[in-house]
Design a protein around this motif. Structure first.
Motif, PDB file in Angstrom:
ATOM      1  N   UNK A   1      44.502  52.194  36.007  1.00  0.00           N
ATOM      2  CA  UNK A   1      43.630  53.068  35.249  1.00  0.00           C
ATOM      3  C   UNK A   1      43.034  54.092  36.216  1.00  0.00           C
ATOM      4  N   UNK A   2      43.172  55.345  35.883  1.00  0.00           N
ATOM      5  CA  UNK A   2      42.640  56.408  36.735  1.00  0.00           C
ATOM      6  C   UNK A   2      41.122  56.489  36.586  1.00  0.00           C
ATOM      7  N   UNK A   3      40.503  57.227  37.466  1.00  0.00           N
ATOM      8  CA  UNK A   3      39.047  57.416  37.391  1.00  0.00           C
ATOM      9  C   UNK A   3      38.658  58.087  36.074  1.00  0.00           C
ATOM     10  N   UNK A   4      39.445  59.055  35.649  1.00  0.00           N
ATOM     11  CA  UNK A   4      39.180  59.730  34.377  1.00  0.00           C
ATOM     12  C   UNK A   4      39.283  58.755  33.212  1.00  0.00           C
ATOM     13  N   UNK A  44      33.013  50.008  34.940  1.00  0.00           N
ATOM     14  CA  UNK A  44      34.019  50.512  35.862  1.00  0.00           C
ATOM     15  C   UNK A  44      33.994  49.859  37.226  1.00  0.00           C
ATOM     16  N   UNK A  45      33.221  48.774  37.380  1.00  0.00           N
ATOM     17  CA  UNK A  45      33.180  48.101  38.680  1.00  0.00           C
ATOM     18  C   UNK A  45      34.410  47.233  38.900  1.00  0.00           C
ATOM     19  N   UNK A  46      35.064  46.856  37.810  1.00  0.00           N
ATOM     20  CA  UNK A  46      36.333  46.128  37.890  1.00  0.00           C
ATOM     21  C   UNK A  46      37.271  46.692  36.838  1.00  0.00           C
ATOM     22  N   UNK A  47      38.533  46.770  37.199  1.00  0.00           N
ATOM     23  CA  UNK A  47      39.542  47.264  36.260  1.00  0.00           C
ATOM     24  C   UNK A  47      39.692  46.248  35.126  1.00  0.00           C
ATOM     25  N   UNK A  48      39.577  46.715  33.879  1.00  0.00           N
ATOM     26  CA  UNK A  48      39.731  45.767  32.777  1.00  0.00           C
ATOM     27  C   UNK A  48      41.184  45.311  32.650  1.00  0.00           C
ATOM     28  N   UNK A  49      41.387  44.009  32.453  1.00  0.00           N
ATOM     29  CA  UNK A  49      42.755  43.548  32.224  1.00  0.00           C
ATOM     30  C   UNK A  49      43.323  44.211  30.965  1.00  0.00           C
TER      31      UNK A  49
END
Length: 71
Positions: A1-4, A44-49
């Motif tokens: 997942x990108x920052x955007x 946004x502290x962890x990438x969601x599965x």
């Protein structure tokens, strides 16, 4: 997942939670996941599965793209 996509995800999930009048605790319970896991994903502290993103999309009746793209 990108920052955007992370930013869009946070914004879109929060918007849907407001529309459904739900707290993060209630949403986590509905999805059967830990509240802290949902909080980290939304903030946004962890990438969601990916399965969590799919579960959110299904719960709110939207497409995955609707959660990760800017409106």
């Amino acid at each position: 997942m990108t920052e955007t996509q992370k930013i869009a995800f946070k914004k879109n999930v929060k918007k849907l939670m407001i529309e459904y009048d739900m707290t993060q605790r209630e949403l986590a319970r509905e999805l059967g996941i830990g509240e802290s896991m949902l909080t980290h994903a939304i903030n946004g502290t962890k990438k969601p599965p990916f399965d969590m993103v799919v579960s959110l999309a299904n719960y709110f009746g939207v497409r995955v793209d609707d959660l990760i793209k800017e409106a």
